[in-house]
Scaffold this motif. Structure first.
Motif, mmCIF file in Angstrom:
data_model
loop_
_atom_site.group_PDB
_atom_site.id
_atom_site.type_symbol
_atom_site.label_atom_id
_atom_site.label_comp_id
_atom_site.label_asym_id
_atom_site.label_seq_id
_atom_site.Cartn_x
_atom_site.Cartn_y
_atom_site.Cartn_z
ATOM 1 N N SER A 183 0.273 11.967 1.067
ATOM 2 C CA SER A 183 0.235 10.576 1.315
ATOM 3 C C SER A 183 -0.649 9.925 1.733
ATOM 4 N N ALA A 184 -1.195 9.225 1.723
ATOM 5 C CA ALA A 184 -2.828 8.889 2.320
ATOM 6 C C ALA A 184 -2.987 7.049 2.715
ATOM 7 N N VAL A 193 -5.056 3.622 3.909
ATOM 8 C CA VAL A 193 -6.014 3.540 3.384
ATOM 9 C C VAL A 193 -6.789 2.466 4.080
ATOM 10 N N ILE A 194 -7.352 2.638 5.159
ATOM 11 C CA ILE A 194 -7.508 0.724 5.903
ATOM 12 C C ILE A 194 -8.879 0.396 5.429
ATOM 13 N N GLY A 195 -8.590 -0.504 4.821
ATOM 14 C CA GLY A 195 -9.146 -1.727 3.558
ATOM 15 C C GLY A 195 -9.212 -1.658 2.189
ATOM 16 N N GLY A 196 -9.177 -2.829 1.858
ATOM 17 C CA GLY A 196 -9.078 -2.929 -0.324
ATOM 18 C C GLY A 196 -10.532 -3.172 -0.182
ATOM 19 N N GLY A 197 -11.452 -2.084 0.024
ATOM 20 C CA GLY A 197 -12.998 -2.929 -0.725
ATOM 21 C C GLY A 197 -13.332 -2.503 -1.509
ATOM 22 N N VAL A 198 -14.288 -1.779 -2.343
ATOM 23 C CA VAL A 198 -14.716 -1.201 -3.564
ATOM 24 C C VAL A 198 -14.386 0.724 -3.252
ATOM 25 N N SER A 199 -15.323 0.492 -1.730
ATOM 26 C CA SER A 199 -15.227 2.147 -1.228
ATOM 27 C C SER A 199 -12.886 2.215 -1.578
ATOM 28 N N GLY A 200 -12.853 1.120 -0.515
ATOM 29 C CA GLY A 200 -11.091 2.401 0.096
ATOM 30 C C GLY A 200 -10.106 2.074 -1.501
ATOM 31 N N MET A 201 -10.567 1.292 -2.242
ATOM 32 C CA MET A 201 -9.956 0.940 -3.073
ATOM 33 C C MET A 201 -10.344 2.375 -4.352
ATOM 34 N N THR A 202 -11.498 2.934 -4.403
ATOM 35 C CA THR A 202 -11.844 3.830 -5.417
ATOM 36 C C THR A 202 -11.499 5.594 -4.522
ATOM 37 N N ALA A 203 -11.754 5.889 -3.489
ATOM 38 C CA ALA A 203 -10.947 6.904 -3.000
ATOM 39 C C ALA A 203 -9.542 6.367 -3.215
ATOM 40 N N SER A 204 -8.659 5.254 -3.035
ATOM 41 C CA SER A 204 -7.655 5.492 -3.622
ATOM 42 C C SER A 204 -6.964 5.536 -5.099
ATOM 43 N N GLN A 222 2.108 -5.025 11.007
ATOM 44 C CA GLN A 222 2.240 -6.366 11.255
ATOM 45 C C GLN A 222 2.769 -6.982 9.819
ATOM 46 N N LYS A 223 3.283 -7.461 9.838
ATOM 47 C CA LYS A 223 3.760 -8.132 8.378
ATOM 48 C C LYS A 223 2.964 -9.919 8.740
ATOM 49 N N GLY A 224 3.137 -10.905 7.783
ATOM 50 C CA GLY A 224 3.022 -12.355 8.657
ATOM 51 C C GLY A 224 3.851 -12.608 9.150
ATOM 52 N N ASN A 225 5.366 -11.952 8.567
ATOM 53 C CA ASN A 225 6.669 -13.002 9.304
ATOM 54 C C ASN A 225 6.682 -12.470 10.994
ATOM 55 N N GLY A 226 6.266 -11.368 11.683
ATOM 56 C CA GLY A 226 6.550 -11.291 12.666
ATOM 57 C C GLY A 226 6.942 -10.010 12.753
ATOM 58 N N GLU A 227 7.812 -9.125 11.881
ATOM 59 C CA GLU A 227 8.612 -8.066 11.358
ATOM 60 C C GLU A 227 7.522 -7.318 11.205
ATOM 61 N N THR A 228 7.821 -5.870 11.511
ATOM 62 C CA THR A 228 6.809 -4.672 11.989
ATOM 63 C C THR A 228 7.545 -3.919 10.414
ATOM 64 N N ALA A 229 5.955 -3.028 9.266
ATOM 65 C CA ALA A 229 7.328 -1.980 9.018
ATOM 66 C C ALA A 229 6.842 -0.776 9.461
ATOM 67 N N ASN A 230 6.999 0.289 8.736
ATOM 68 C CA ASN A 230 6.355 1.608 9.561
ATOM 69 C C ASN A 230 6.730 2.267 7.846
ATOM 70 N N PHE A 231 5.662 3.494 8.040
ATOM 71 C CA PHE A 231 5.808 5.055 7.559
ATOM 72 C C PHE A 231 4.723 5.226 7.463
ATOM 73 N N GLY A 232 5.484 7.110 6.790
ATOM 74 C CA GLY A 232 4.795 7.879 7.058
ATOM 75 C C GLY A 232 3.809 8.503 5.912
ATOM 76 N N VAL A 233 2.166 8.628 6.785
ATOM 77 C CA VAL A 233 0.954 9.867 5.413
ATOM 78 C C VAL A 233 0.908 10.712 6.482
ATOM 79 N N GLY A 234 -0.177 11.161 5.478
ATOM 80 C CA GLY A 234 -0.276 13.032 5.933
ATOM 81 C C GLY A 234 -2.146 12.693 6.622
ATOM 82 N N THR A 235 -2.652 11.900 6.006
ATOM 83 C CA THR A 235 -3.975 11.189 6.049
ATOM 84 C C THR A 235 -4.308 10.090 6.490
ATOM 85 N N VAL A 236 -5.774 9.906 7.304
ATOM 86 C CA VAL A 236 -5.553 8.377 7.056
ATOM 87 C C VAL A 236 -7.234 8.362 6.276
#
Lengths: 530, 570, 258, 440
Positions: free
Chosen positions: B151-152, B154-165, B241-255
């Motif tokens: 899993s990967a 992708v930092i950024g939801g612009g056209v580059s990020g979305m295309t790669a995704s 970082q979620k909006g409400n001060g909470e955080t979420a974690n997940f693991g990925v193979g690539t960034v």
């Protein structure tokens, strides 16, 4: 329209004018048809004055001066005599008749003689037709500058200019005059400052040699753009820049008159066989006139048409040659006189069509381009094909119909004429013809074919120190090849070069003077025809 | 059998190649064979016409078996081309490939000294002896392997990020897009028509956004900020970082870094901010998009505003000339009798069809004026609210004054404020121009030196949409490789830290260009073997000499040196 | 018989070794004296290895790597350059000619350059004559010097400084300040001087216990300086008082830690 | 049967063994695809191996590309089809059948060890096209020392068939009777990366290339600069072997031309001219270097700084003008450039010892034929046409066939590499999508 002949008289200040005064003082009456113009010496009377006088409708021109030996300026009158003799010849060619021009010697004491001359001349003129050019007026409608130029933009790709300066780097004039730059002219027009350029000499400086066009990456047809602009550019500037007092242009203008009946075929070599109608027409161009105008350069220009006719006859062709062929109009076209150009074009095409000719051959590259390209652009495809003599001859050689029988052991260098080469892309036929002549070694200048350099003048414009520098440079290059003979396929190259080398130069004449020969004449020689 | 207890169990076989006459013609090979036999632990030596030929190879296999060799040396050509072949042969014979050593007696000997056969033979002897010296110290190696989470991030939801995704998701990989804005789309949300095809940005963009939303493999996290990324290729731990001060974690193979870029606000330049009829190209873009541009009598576009500067922002922003051309054409098509000027420095109309744009503009009568860095144009406000643009036409050397009612400034793309955070979080570098710095400018344009992390789009450098997209697909390919193979395996030539010697000074961490060394919880340096490329710089620099380079240990290297010097260890 | 120097070359796998290959492929000849050792990166070449090689009588040692910017490992070769700066200064103190050690950049396409460099270096070494450490009889002082240099190069202080040079001079130190190159070199030079002398002292007192006075004579160094070093070395556990003769303590080497 | 279909799907034909082709191949091979890498010439490597250095980093070109070539050779998933041509393609995405013609090398590739003895003894010397004809090779040859695969080839055009090579070859690899062979392959996708060729600078006769001995084109000059090139990295005039003191570069020879060239910008010339200028200064610090340009294309990462360095640190002179003409002094072979310095508004001339032309990089003439075989469309300039240049530049009018690198449009090396990876990703994506469709 008035029937009374009008006479323009040029009187020299010291003898003739005084003579005319005396006639008056002595109350000797003579016809009122004469209008006298005082000049200091009959030698001051420029053939152009005479030609212009006739162009403007004079029925006769009278030039009077001191008797030989009496000239206040030693020999002005003798010069006048020679000039008027020539001018007479031109009038004859034009069909106006040399008798309309009269040169007389009138001394201070010869009042009666003056009166007599005027009377007789008036009488003779009354017997003649009035000058056919009478009452002729230019009727060209004023052109819309904006429109002409914006049309020219699209037609000549000017708007694609990259401003790389390749044009200036190629322009033979820019090289000797670093202030002149086609690029900057174009850029000014593009930015809307064209108005600033129009009245300057820049537009008239262009040799229209097509070197820039040949190399321009954006395919800007600068010479064509210049041509379009010249239509609206100030004519005064042009007049100033015009060489040979504008006689050639005046002649062309005169020929636009329908009722002109030229007498231009005296040059026919004896035994020459021509025909009234036929397949192949030889378009002589203005050679008969230039032969007179440039008599001093002893170019023997008539040898060219003579050679052509002999060559054609030898291969069994009886060419049609028009007795009333008009100037092709090239020079008018390139100096912006569209109205008269169109007239000439239409007349020539009409006359050619009558002869049912399917092939028209020219010796002059300017005629060649004008007939082949500009006539077609103006009047659509004619039903005849236009060939340069070199194309026809090389074709004959290929067919084996033309054979050389003389051996001419020499080194020859060939000059590409702009209008034959870059304008129309004819490079190889002339070379083929020359190289085929037994004994001849054809050598090339460093800059040849599409890179050849213009002979330095075009349409008799801007013949100045810069064009002379260009000419000298080119002649040096030719000489440096070690050739014995410089061959051109354009009579005008020869005229301009003869002209420059006949002047006092800043270089040793040895470096630039060369034997020159027109292509057709060379061929005729190689066939033992001249 | 490979695990050698004492020296006495070492059984070295030496195979010496004639390489036709290439070696044999200069070096006395039979003599060399005899010499090899005299060397310690060499139990077998032979010569072959071509050791790399199939018969040569089979002889190696046979003799490994026959003489129960546990070290093999081939003396022939350069290991750079032939080592893999011979290593493979050893493995076929059941010998760990790291127990093979090569002696280059062709390129470095027979060819280079073809006129000195005796000396060449002497040298060849040394070279073989050196190989033996190293072979005696060779150890079998196991190649490091790790699992890759397919899993990967992708930092950024612009056209580059979305295309790669999309490209990755279509191949069945799980993708997390983290976008700090509320909506996907990035810069394209603001653009009107895109060159070279002149499609509406929104059209293309919406298609992509829908595809992204529809794709089961893509998880979109908008209005979320990255808090932390730990780990290495195959096993990154992401904290969001979620909006409400909470955080979420997940693991990925690539960034994948697709954070995009900002557009320079040219405050204080050419009256921008003071005069409201001085606007940026981006603003014009929006006016055109919303159809809010009132017909100007004249428009003057100024290029290189804040880019290609003498100092500071020296780079060319690549897209401005084309954007200006495109907008000039659009304006001309809307208002043919509006005068449009483009004041440029060098027109960046590169590529297959961008020159066509210049000609399209010229066809429409757009006027071009080149100005020089030393004489930039001036914009002056007149009483009537109109503007005077004074520019020195660099190619006419004339001062030209343009009275205009609209000035458009082409400003460059610049790195985002928060790029530095990303670069710190991932330990990937930024270049002098502030944009992310790839591993190799020529051949690794979308990789970072650190395995498993990639960059694309304007975060890497200014580029237009189609170029960003090209790169986005490129990134997808690079990131897909480890995820597709699932298990990474690399050469065993890696660094090994002796935890007892390591003082945790961190010198190696700083030196390693691949981020392959980290300090673990105990403050001891730990090498991530799959990431280590085995250059050995860390070992040579470790203040405590706590790092060993597998297969190129100090002992092995020194042994070669001493063998060359005909010495025993001092 | 003429002197044939023994030259060891440490070549990086990607550029220089390939360059040497190309020299062969192109049949460009050069003296046979060089013996090539392949390493993955010139950055891997530990100063200790080089000093070891010199200590064992190499007449010349060449290290070759990719040109700056070409490094297959991004900037290993720059690390090498930094190490060499230190190494040269160190060797200069030992009495061995520093010219016996050379660092060069050779790319994979520079077969000619490789041959040229080897020829040039070989001639240089020939002119220099055999290494005082080659052959059976090694010059004891120089050997001692080189060994001292070697252990200095193996010690924490010099290594950490070299290792951090880039970090300190190009990035920022813990105070967020950048250290000027001058400032750094100054620190470095001092460290080299100290560590060399200290190891020299160590080797002397390892043979026999010596007094500060005696040491300052042998090392031609002011007693104060010697004492200062002794103090440090005691703290490091390199030396300890062996015995006191009259009022002069004699110091002896401790084997601990080495 | 099914297995075979799967294999076909996961096999790719890559046409063109340049940097783009190699990158696409390796990306796919490294993730398990079976790749056939087709190259027309005897060795892979493409244009990059001809270069000395690369801009703006000045990397040694062969140093960075040779490892990739060897990787292609070593990777078990890559099959090299060098010295081969694509003859026929049928089928559709996921299942193409392609026919490949392997031209005879007249060398048994299995046996040849690349030892080179044959080459040493071959009596025939011909101009080496790899060195742009500046250097020479034998009739039995490898184009460059680092050739991959390292197998010799007999160029039958020039071979005298004296048989000397055969006698010398201990591996008995020379086979004069070798015949062309046709292979039939089953692949799921095809990636085209055929690169570019050079515009024929002769046709811009005003610059005298082909007439004046000391007028070179940039790639010839690049070979001259290369340490492994024909002059061993020494810059000399071909007319008299003299070291030039002034060298001029002329940009846009045939590019950005509506007439007598191609209308587009080659995108790399400004930068490689800058690179070569710096290399000249490195070789011959005393040499003056002039670059005649029109618009300086500095749009890439680090380009502007690179040019600034060339100007300020190396003293390279940039003149904004395209010369009109280059004339030669027949005696000395010296050259004169005639130009208008557009920023000074004066027409000048300058005398130099050597002129380097930067000709347009243009689509291969052979693209037409290839497009025919593949059923692809070309754009008006002869580049392979993208179906959607805006959003998916790799896709073509034929599903399953993708394009990348210069053959799709002018690019520099990194752009080609990124695009090659992109094409690889796109190929994988398309196959994956087909698979999932079938699954449903």
């Amino acid at each position: 329209m008035e029937t009374e002949p009008r006479i323009v008289a040029f009187l020299c200040n010291w003898c003739s004018y005084a003579g005319a005064d005396l006639a008056g003082m002595s109350r000797i009456s003579y016809p009122p048809n004469v209008r006298a113009i005082r000049v200091m010496c009959s030698g001051r009377v420029d053939p152009a004055f005479v030609i212009n006088a006739f162009e403007m409708g004079a029925d006769g021109v009278l030039v009077t001066g001191c008797h030989p030996g009496d000239c206040h300026y030693v020999s002005g009158n003798l010069k006048a005599e020679k000039r008027m003799k020539n001018t007479g010849k031109i009038l004859r060619l034009l069909g106006l008749g040399s008798e309309r021009l009269r040169l007389e010697w009138v001394s201070t004491s010869e009042g009666a003689k003056f009166a007599q001359i005027v009377t007789d001349f008036t009488e003779d003129l009354r017997k003649m037709e009035p000058n056919p050019l009478k009452g002729r007026v230019n009727t060209e409608a004023p052109v819309n500058t904006e429109e002409v130029i914006s049309k020219a933009f699209k037609k000549t790709n000017v708007q694609y200019c990259l401003e790389c300066g390749k044009c200036s780097g190629s322009c033979p004039i820019s090289r000797v005059n670093d202030a002149y730059s086609p690029r900057r002219t174009v850029e000014r027009f593009l930015l809307g400052f064209g108005g600033k350029v129009l009245p300057t000499a820049d537009l008239w400086t262009c040799l229209t040699c097509y070197t820039c066009t040949e190399r321009c990456p954006s395919d800007v047809l600068y010479p064509e753009f210049v041509r379009a602009c010249r239509r609206v550019a100030s004519q005064e500037v042009m007049e100033e820049l015009c060489a040979h007092r504008g006689i050639p242009m005046a002649l062309s203008r005169i020929m636009t008159n329908l009722s002109i009946k030229q007498k231009r075929l005296d040059w026919f070599p004896e035994g020459a066989e021509t025909s009234q109608k036929g397949d192949l027409l030889y378009f002589t161009g203005c050679l008969p006139y230039f032969d007179v105008v440039f008599e001093d350069f002893d170019l023997d220009l008539l040898k060219i048409p003579q050679s052509v006719v002999k060559i054609l006859n030898r291969v069994g062709i009886k060419p049609v040659i028009l007795g009333n062929e008009k100037c092709c109009g090239h020079d008018l076209l390139w100096t912006g006189d569209m109205e008269n150009f169109e007239k000439l074009a239409k007349m020539n095409v009409a006359e050619i069509k009558e002869t049912t000719a399917t092939k028209v051959v020219t010796t002059c590259p300017e005629c060649y381009r004008t007939l082949k390209k500009d006539y077609t652009e103006l009047l659509g495809n004619p039903d005849f094909e236009v060939l340069h003599i070199s194309e026809l001859l090389s074709e004959l050689i290929n067919k084996g119909e033309l054979k050389y029988d003389a051996k001419l052991p020499m080194k020859v260098v060939y000059q590409d004429a702009c209008r034959l080469g870059r304008h129309m892309g004819v490079y190889e036929p002339p070379r083929r013809i020359i190289a085929d002549i037994p004994g001849i070694e054809l050598v090339e200048m460093g800059r040849n074919r599409e890179n050849a350099v213009c002979c330095g003048v075009n349409a008799w414009l801007s013949c100045n120190k810069y064009s002379k520098a260009v000419q000298i440079d080119r002649l040096k290059e030719a000489k440096a090849t070690g050739a014995d003979l410089l061959v051109t396929a354009c009579p005008k190259c020869q005229i301009h070069w003869k002209c420059v080398t006949s002047e006092k130069l800043w270089v040793d004449p040895e470096e630039v003077t060369m034997k020159m020969r027109d292509l057709s004449v060379l061929v005729a020689e190689a066939m033992h025809l001249v | 059998m490979e695990q050698v207890k004492g020296e006495e169990d070492l059984r070295i076989g030496v195979f010496i190649c004639h390489c036709g006459i290439n070696i044999g013609g200069v070096v006395n090979v039979p003599h060399l064979v005899e010499y090899a036999k005299t060397l310690p632990n060499v139990v077998y030596a032979e010569d072959n016409l071509y050791t790399c030929s199939s018969e040569g190879l089979s002889k190696i296999r046979e003799n490994i078996k026959k003489h129960d060799l546990n070290r093999v040396i081939v003396a022939s050509c350069t290991p750079r081309t032939h080592e893999p072949l011979f290593r493979a042969t050893c493995e076929e014979a059941g010998l760990n490939k790291y127990l093979f050593e090569m002696a280059n007696i062709r390129e470095h000997c027979s060819w280079a000294h073809m006129h000195e056969p005796e000396k060449a033979t002497e040298k060849a002897k040394d070279i073989v002896r050196m190989a033996v010296a190293k072979a005696r110290l060779l150890k079998p190696q196991e190649e490091p392997e790790i699992d890759v989470t397919p899993s990967a991030l992708v930092i950024g939801g612009g056209v580059s990020g979305m295309t790669a995704s999309l490209c990755l998701a279509d191949q069945g990989f799980k993708v997390y897009i983290v976008e700090k804005e509320g909506e996907l789309g990035g810069r394209l949300n603001q653009l009107h028509k895109l060159y070279p095809t002149l499609v509406n940005a929104s059209e293309g963009l919406n298609k992509i956004i829908e595809a992204v939303k529809a794709n089961r493999n893509i998880e979109v996290w908008t209005s979320k900020v990255l808090k932390q990324i730990k780990g290495f290729i195959g096993n990154f731990e992401v904290t969001v970082q979620k909006g409400n001060g909470e955080t979420a974690n997940f693991g990925v193979g690539t960034v994948i870094v697709a954070t995009g870029a900002d557009v320079l606000e040219p405050v204080g330049m050419y009256g921008y901010g003071e005069y409201d009829n001085v606007i940026t190209q981006l603003k014009l873009e929006q006016l055109l998009k919303d159809g809010k541009l009132e017909k100007p009598e004249r428009v003057v576009m100024i290029q290189c505003v804040g880019s290609r500067e003498e100092k500071g922002r020296t780079y060319c922003s690549r897209i401005c000339c084309m954007t200006a051309l495109k907008n000039a054409i659009l304006i001309k098509d809307m208002f043919p009798d509006t005068d449009v000027y483009i004041l440029f420095r060098d027109l960046q109309t590169y590529g297959g069809h961008y020159e066509d744009y210049r000609r399209m503009a010229q066809d429409r009568g757009v006027k071009f004026i080149k100005y020089g860095l030393e004489k930039p144009p001036e914009v002056i406000l007149r009483q009537n609210g109109r503007l005077d643009v004074n520019v020195c036409h660099a190619l006419l050397r004339e001062q030209i004054n343009i009275d205009t009612d609209l000035v458009v400034l082409s400003t460059p793309l610049i790195q985002r404020e928060d790029a530095r955070d990303v670069s710190r979080m991932l330990k990937v570098p930024l270049g002098p121009d502030g944009f992310f710095l790839e591993a190799h400018v020529k051949l690794r344009p979308v990789d970072f030196a650190t395995d498993g992390i990639y960059v694309c789009g304007t975060a890497h450098s200014p580029k237009d949409t189609s170029e960003s997209i090209s790169q986005a697909f490129g990134v997808a390919s690079r990131a897909a490789i480890p995820m597709a193979v699932k298990r990474l395996r690399t050469e065993a030539i890696t660094a090994l830290v002796d935890e007892n010697l390591c003082t945790g000074c961190g010198t190696c961490v700083k030196i390693c260009p691949y981020g392959a060394i980290v300090k673990d919880e105990r403050g001891v340096a730990r090498v991530t073997e799959v990431v280590c490329k085995g250059c050995g710089t860390c070992g040579a620099s470790c203040p405590e000499k706590a790092i060993t380079m597998r297969h190129f240990t100090d002992e092995q290297v020194i042994a070669q040196a001493l063998a060359a010097l005909r010495r025993e260890l001092a | 018989m003429t002197f044939e120097p023994r030259i060891i070359g440490f070549l990086c796998n990607w550029c220089s070794y390939a360059g040497a290959d190309l020299a062969g492929i192109s049949r460009i000849t050069y003296p046979t004296n060089i013996r090539i050792i392949r390493v993955m990166c010139s950055g891997r070449v530990d100063p200790v290895l080089l000093l070891e090689t010199l200590a064992n009588g190499a007449d010349g040692v060449m290290v070759m790597g990719c040109h700056p910017g070409d490094c297959h490992y991004i900037e290993g070769n720059l690390q090498t350059e930094r190490k060499f700066k230190m190494l040269k200064k160190l060797i200069a103190r030992t009495g061995l000619e520093p010219e016996r050690l050379r660092l060069e950049w050779v790319s994979a396409s520079e077969g000619g350059r490789f041959a040229e460099l080897v020829r040039d270096f070989t001639n240089q070494i020939k002119a220099l004559g055999p290494s005082p450490l080659s052959g059976e009889k090694q010059d004891p002082n120089i050997l001692e010097g080189i060994l001292a240099a070697k252990s200095a190069a193996a010690d924490f202080r010099l290594r950490v400084l070299v290792g951090r040079e880039k970090g300190l001079t190009e990035d920022v130190n813990v105070y967020g300040e950048k250290v000027s190159q001058e400032k750094f070199d100054e620190t470095m030079d001092k460290a080299i001087a100290d560590e060399y002398i200290r190891n020299k002292i160590y080797f002397l007192v390892r043979k026999e216990p010596l007094s500060v006075k005696e040491l300052s004579k042998r090392l031609d160094l002011s007693p104060q300086m010697v004492l200062r070093h002794i103090v440090v070395m005691r703290r490091r556990g390199m030396v300890a008082v062996d015995r006191v003769e009259g009022i002069t303590p004699l110091y002896a080497a401790l084997e601990v830690g080495r | 049967m099914k297995v075979k279909a799967m294999e076909a799907k996961n096999s790719v034909l890559v046409v063109g063994g340049g940097i783009a082709g190699m990158q696409a191949s390796l990306d796919l091979a490294n993730r398990g695809f079976k790749v056939y890498l087709l190259e027309n010439s005897p060795s892979i490597g493409g244009r990059m191996v001809q270069l000395d250095k690369t801009f703006p980093t000045m990397d040694c070109s062969i140093c960075i590309v040779a490892p990739k070539m060897i990787e292609c050779l070593r990777n078990p998933n890559v099959t090299l089809l060098t010295y081969s041509e694509l003859k026929e393609v049928s089928g559709s995405a996921g299942n193409f059948t392609v026919r490949v013609l392997k031209k005879p090398r007249f060398i048994n590739e299995e046996r040849c060890t690349g030892c080179g003895v044959c080459g040493q003894h071959c009596p025939v010397e011909v101009a080496n096209e790899f060195d742009m004809g500046v250097g020479i090779r034998k009739a039995i040859y490898i184009p460059l020392p680092q050739a991959v695969p390292l197998k010799y080839t007999i160029d039958r055009e020039n071979c005298l068939e004296c048989g000397l090579c055969q006698k010398m070859c201990r591996a008995e690899a020379v086979e004069f009777d070798q015949q062309p062979q046709t292979l039939s392959l089953n692949v799921g996708t095809i990636i085209v990366a055929t690169g570019f060729e050079l515009f024929d600078a002769r046709t811009r006769s005003e610059y005298g290339y082909g007439r004046h001995q000391n007028v070179l084109i940039s790639l010839e000059f690049e070979r001259m600069l290369s340490a492994s090139g024909p002059t061993g990295g020494h810059i000399v005039r071909l007319s008299d072997g003299r070291i030039p003191r002034e060298i001029a570069f002329i940009q846009c020879v045939g590019s950005r031309s509506l007439k007598g060239g191609v209308p587009f910008c080659s995108s790399a010339c400004c930068m490689y001219a800058t690179k070569e200028s710096i290399l000249i200064k490195e070789h011959e610090p005393k040499c003056e270097v002039y670059i005649f340009y029109n618009d300086l294309k500095v749009f890439g990462k680090g380009f502007q700084d690179f040019v600034t360095r060339a100007k300020d640190e190396w003293g390279v002179k940039y003149i904004r003008a395209l010369p009109g003409e280059v004339t030669e002094d027949p005696k000395t072979g010296d050259l004169t450039l005639w130009y208008e310095d557009t920023t000074e508004n004066v027409t000048k001339s300058i005398k130099v010892d050597l002129v380097v032309l930067c000709p347009a990089l243009i689509p291969r003439a052979a693209s037409k034929e290839l497009a025919g075989i593949l059923g692809l469309e070309l754009d008006e300039y002869g580049f392979f046409k993208s179906k959607d240049p805006q959003f998916i530049p790799f896709d073509t009018n034929v599903p399953g066939i993708f394009i990348c690198g210069y053959c799709q449009g002018p690019k520099d090396i990194p752009e080609s590499v990124a695009q090659a990876s992109g094409a690889a990703a796109r190929a994988a994506e398309v196959i994956a999508l087909m698979a999932s469709k079938e699954a449903q």
